[in-house]
Design a protein around this motif. Sequence first.
Motif, PDB file in Angstrom:
ATOM      1  N   VAL A   1      19.548 -15.618  12.361  1.00 18.17           N
ATOM      2  CA  VAL A   1      20.701 -15.677  13.254  1.00 18.17           C
ATOM      3  C   VAL A   1      20.749 -17.049  13.926  1.00 18.17           C
ATOM      4  O   VAL A   1      19.750 -17.493  14.512  1.00 18.17           O
ATOM      5  CB  VAL A   1      20.630 -14.571  14.318  1.00 18.17           C
ATOM      6  CG1 VAL A   1      21.825 -14.669  15.259  1.00 18.17           C
ATOM      7  CG2 VAL A   1      20.592 -13.197  13.649  1.00 18.17           C
ATOM      8  N   THR A   2      21.869 -17.733  13.841  1.00 15.91           N
ATOM      9  CA  THR A   2      22.032 -19.049  14.452  1.00 15.91           C
ATOM     10  C   THR A   2      22.981 -18.959  15.645  1.00 15.91           C
ATOM     11  O   THR A   2      23.953 -18.198  15.616  1.00 15.91           O
ATOM     12  CB  THR A   2      22.596 -20.061  13.436  1.00 15.91           C
ATOM     13  OG1 THR A   2      23.860 -19.592  12.948  1.00 15.91           O
ATOM     14  CG2 THR A   2      21.638 -20.235  12.267  1.00 15.91           C
TER      15      THR A   2
ATOM     16  N   ASP B   1       0.817  -1.219   0.000  1.00 18.07           N
ATOM     17  CA  ASP B   1       0.000   0.000   0.000  1.00 18.07           C
ATOM     18  C   ASP B   1       0.847   1.264   0.000  1.00 18.07           C
ATOM     19  O   ASP B   1       0.323   2.376   0.086  1.00 18.07           O
ATOM     20  CB  ASP B   1      -0.953   0.004   1.192  1.00 18.07           C
ATOM     21  CG  ASP B   1      -0.215  -0.009   2.526  1.00 18.07           C
ATOM     22  OD1 ASP B   1       1.043  -0.105   2.510  1.00 18.07           O
ATOM     23  OD2 ASP B   1      -0.873   0.062   3.579  1.00 18.07           O
ATOM     24  N   GLY B   2       2.163   1.122  -0.058  1.00 18.91           N
ATOM     25  CA  GLY B   2       3.043   2.282  -0.089  1.00 18.91           C
ATOM     26  C   GLY B   2       3.407   2.818   1.273  1.00 18.91           C
ATOM     27  O   GLY B   2       4.155   3.790   1.375  1.00 18.91           O
ATOM     28  N   GLN B   3       2.903   2.191   2.341  1.00 19.03           N
ATOM     29  CA  GLN B   3       3.211   2.620   3.701  1.00 19.03           C
ATOM     30  C   GLN B   3       3.730   1.429   4.505  1.00 19.03           C
ATOM     31  O   GLN B   3       3.305   0.287   4.292  1.00 19.03           O
ATOM     32  CB  GLN B   3       1.970   3.217   4.378  1.00 19.03           C
ATOM     33  CG  GLN B   3       1.453   4.491   3.718  1.00 19.03           C
ATOM     34  CD  GLN B   3       0.248   5.047   4.437  1.00 19.03           C
ATOM     35  OE1 GLN B   3      -0.358   4.376   5.271  1.00 19.03           O
ATOM     36  NE2 GLN B   3      -0.098   6.283   4.113  1.00 19.03           N
ATOM     37  N   VAL B   4       4.620   1.726   5.430  1.00 16.65           N
ATOM     38  CA  VAL B   4       5.173   0.695   6.303  1.00 16.65           C
ATOM     39  C   VAL B   4       4.647   0.920   7.712  1.00 16.65           C
ATOM     40  O   VAL B   4       4.933   1.950   8.337  1.00 16.65           O
ATOM     41  CB  VAL B   4       6.722   0.730   6.307  1.00 16.65           C
ATOM     42  CG1 VAL B   4       7.261  -0.301   7.287  1.00 16.65           C
ATOM     43  CG2 VAL B   4       7.256   0.472   4.910  1.00 16.65           C
ATOM     44  N   THR B   5       3.860  -0.005   8.187  1.00 13.78           N
ATOM     45  CA  THR B   5       3.305   0.105   9.534  1.00 13.78           C
ATOM     46  C   THR B   5       4.279  -0.489  10.539  1.00 13.78           C
ATOM     47  O   THR B   5       5.256  -1.170  10.177  1.00 13.78           O
ATOM     48  CB  THR B   5       1.969  -0.637   9.621  1.00 13.78           C
ATOM     49  OG1 THR B   5       2.200  -2.040   9.401  1.00 13.78           O
ATOM     50  CG2 THR B   5       0.983  -0.108   8.584  1.00 13.78           C
ATOM     51  N   ALA B   6       3.984  -0.237  11.823  1.00 12.09           N
ATOM     52  CA  ALA B   6       4.822  -0.794  12.886  1.00 12.09           C
ATOM     53  C   ALA B   6       4.794  -2.318  12.852  1.00 12.09           C
ATOM     54  O   ALA B   6       5.814  -2.983  13.080  1.00 12.09           O
ATOM     55  CB  ALA B   6       4.349  -0.271  14.249  1.00 12.09           C
ATOM     56  N   ALA B   7       3.618  -2.890  12.560  1.00 12.52           N
ATOM     57  CA  ALA B   7       3.511  -4.347  12.505  1.00 12.52           C
ATOM     58  C   ALA B   7       4.371  -4.916  11.385  1.00 12.52           C
ATOM     59  O   ALA B   7       5.022  -5.965  11.537  1.00 12.52           O
ATOM     60  CB  ALA B   7       2.052  -4.756  12.317  1.00 12.52           C
ATOM     61  N   GLU B   8       4.360  -4.234  10.230  1.00 13.09           N
ATOM     62  CA  GLU B   8       5.176  -4.705   9.119  1.00 13.09           C
ATOM     63  C   GLU B   8       6.669  -4.592   9.429  1.00 13.09           C
ATOM     64  O   GLU B   8       7.461  -5.481   9.090  1.00 13.09           O
ATOM     65  CB  GLU B   8       4.845  -3.898   7.860  1.00 13.09           C
ATOM     66  CG  GLU B   8       3.472  -4.209   7.276  1.00 13.09           C
ATOM     67  CD  GLU B   8       3.113  -3.304   6.124  1.00 13.09           C
ATOM     68  OE1 GLU B   8       2.361  -3.741   5.232  1.00 13.09           O
ATOM     69  OE2 GLU B   8       3.586  -2.140   6.114  1.00 13.09           O
ATOM     70  N   GLY B   9       7.042  -3.509  10.091  1.00 15.08           N
ATOM     71  CA  GLY B   9       8.444  -3.343  10.472  1.00 15.08           C
ATOM     72  C   GLY B   9       8.884  -4.396  11.462  1.00 15.08           C
ATOM     73  O   GLY B   9       9.981  -4.963  11.350  1.00 15.08           O
ATOM     74  N   TRP B  10       8.019  -4.668  12.450  1.00 17.61           N
ATOM     75  CA  TRP B  10       8.343  -5.692  13.451  1.00 17.61           C
ATOM     76  C   TRP B  10       8.412  -7.073  12.811  1.00 17.61           C
ATOM     77  O   TRP B  10       9.267  -7.891  13.137  1.00 17.61           O
ATOM     78  CB  TRP B  10       7.314  -5.654  14.559  1.00 17.61           C
ATOM     79  CG  TRP B  10       7.483  -6.749  15.579  1.00 17.61           C
ATOM     80  CD1 TRP B  10       6.636  -7.768  15.841  1.00 17.61           C
ATOM     81  CD2 TRP B  10       8.590  -6.913  16.476  1.00 17.61           C
ATOM     82  NE1 TRP B  10       7.137  -8.574  16.834  1.00 17.61           N
ATOM     83  CE2 TRP B  10       8.342  -8.072  17.246  1.00 17.61           C
ATOM     84  CE3 TRP B  10       9.769  -6.199  16.684  1.00 17.61           C
ATOM     85  CZ2 TRP B  10       9.227  -8.532  18.206  1.00 17.61           C
ATOM     86  CZ3 TRP B  10      10.653  -6.659  17.657  1.00 17.61           C
ATOM     87  CH2 TRP B  10      10.380  -7.808  18.403  1.00 17.61           C
ATOM     88  N   GLY B  11       7.499  -7.349  11.883  1.00 21.55           N
ATOM     89  CA  GLY B  11       7.528  -8.630  11.192  1.00 21.55           C
ATOM     90  C   GLY B  11       8.791  -8.820  10.386  1.00 21.55           C
ATOM     91  O   GLY B  11       9.376  -9.911  10.362  1.00 21.55           O
ATOM     92  N   ALA B  12       9.248  -7.757   9.725  1.00 26.95           N
ATOM     93  CA  ALA B  12      10.491  -7.838   8.958  1.00 26.95           C
ATOM     94  C   ALA B  12      11.688  -8.074   9.872  1.00 26.95           C
ATOM     95  O   ALA B  12      12.591  -8.849   9.549  1.00 26.95           O
ATOM     96  CB  ALA B  12      10.686  -6.559   8.155  1.00 26.95           C
ATOM     97  N   LEU B  13      11.673  -7.416  11.033  1.00 25.38           N
ATOM     98  CA  LEU B  13      12.768  -7.596  11.989  1.00 25.38           C
ATOM     99  C   LEU B  13      12.802  -9.028  12.499  1.00 25.38           C
ATOM    100  O   LEU B  13      13.873  -9.632  12.621  1.00 25.38           O
ATOM    101  CB  LEU B  13      12.609  -6.613  13.148  1.00 25.38           C
ATOM    102  CG  LEU B  13      13.653  -6.701  14.266  1.00 25.38           C
ATOM    103  CD1 LEU B  13      15.053  -6.452  13.710  1.00 25.38           C
ATOM    104  CD2 LEU B  13      13.338  -5.723  15.388  1.00 25.38           C
ATOM    105  N   ARG B  14      11.620  -9.592  12.794  1.00 28.87           N
ATOM    106  CA  ARG B  14      11.569 -10.969  13.277  1.00 28.87           C
ATOM    107  C   ARG B  14      12.076 -11.953  12.219  1.00 28.87           C
ATOM    108  O   ARG B  14      12.768 -12.921  12.544  1.00 28.87           O
ATOM    109  CB  ARG B  14      10.138 -11.346  13.677  1.00 28.87           C
ATOM    110  CG  ARG B  14       9.698 -10.769  15.009  1.00 28.87           C
ATOM    111  CD  ARG B  14       8.442 -11.458  15.487  1.00 28.87           C
ATOM    112  NE  ARG B  14       7.388 -11.364  14.481  1.00 28.87           N
ATOM    113  CZ  ARG B  14       6.232 -12.007  14.582  1.00 28.87           C
ATOM    114  NH1 ARG B  14       5.991 -12.798  15.613  1.00 28.87           N
ATOM    115  NH2 ARG B  14       5.304 -11.856  13.639  1.00 28.87           N
TER     116      ARG B  14
END
Length: 250
Positions: free
Chosen positions: A32-33, A13-26
């Motif tokens: 990481v192993t 949608d052209g916007q990055v929400t906090a949920a999307e940012g957190w999901g990408a970080l996870r």
Amino acid sequence: MKALWSKLDQDGDGQVTAAEGWGALRRELQKVTMDAPVVLSLCGACVAVHLVTVLIWPSLTQDYFQLWPWAYSSPGRVMFYVRMVTQVLGHASWEHLSGNLTLLILVGPASEVAYGPQVLMRVMLLTAVVTSLFHYLLAPRNAVQLGASGIAYMLIMLNSLRDHQAGQIRASFLALLVLWISKEGFSLLRSLMPGGASDGVSHHCHLLGAMVGAAAGLLLKEPAARVQAEQLCRRLLATLKTLPARLKLL
């Protein structure tokens, strides 16, 4: 930059929400192993002890994570023996801590992969006990000992023997052994000589850590030497068990 933005913008949608940012970080963190759980756990514990000491409990390291001077130690108390192990977690400053962490992370993971977590943990415990015993024997009566430098030096020597072949001695291992023994040994002798001034460094801890690492690495890689060492330990234990009875006969 556009590729990163599109990666974060999951619904397009052209916007990055906090949920999307957190999901990408996870998703990135899942890559990481934990390649060296024992070494990294030791590093984390050292950092935690120092943080709590600096921010919350100023006497924590002094009370529980350093060897007290012999003049204030009591072999009849449990903490006398507990501190022989926990002293590796205490550090005097951030500089002291960061220096040891650098060495641990440089050589620790490779050693843990080569020898296995359980073996490495046992050698670490042995190093802590040996360096603590010699602290009481060699250090000035008013000296304290703390820090993971003994374990770091042990790991350096252990790491140098990862590719050791039975029946052979690598020149690089000999060079490293001579370097550490000469450097720390001469510094230790200078501090023990009459009138010798201490520089505040536990040279015996560094020296013994390196010697434990070298001995452990050779025993682990040399089956014949390991068998002989096990036989010697069994004879020593048998002698110690009969020692009280022998003393009574004298």
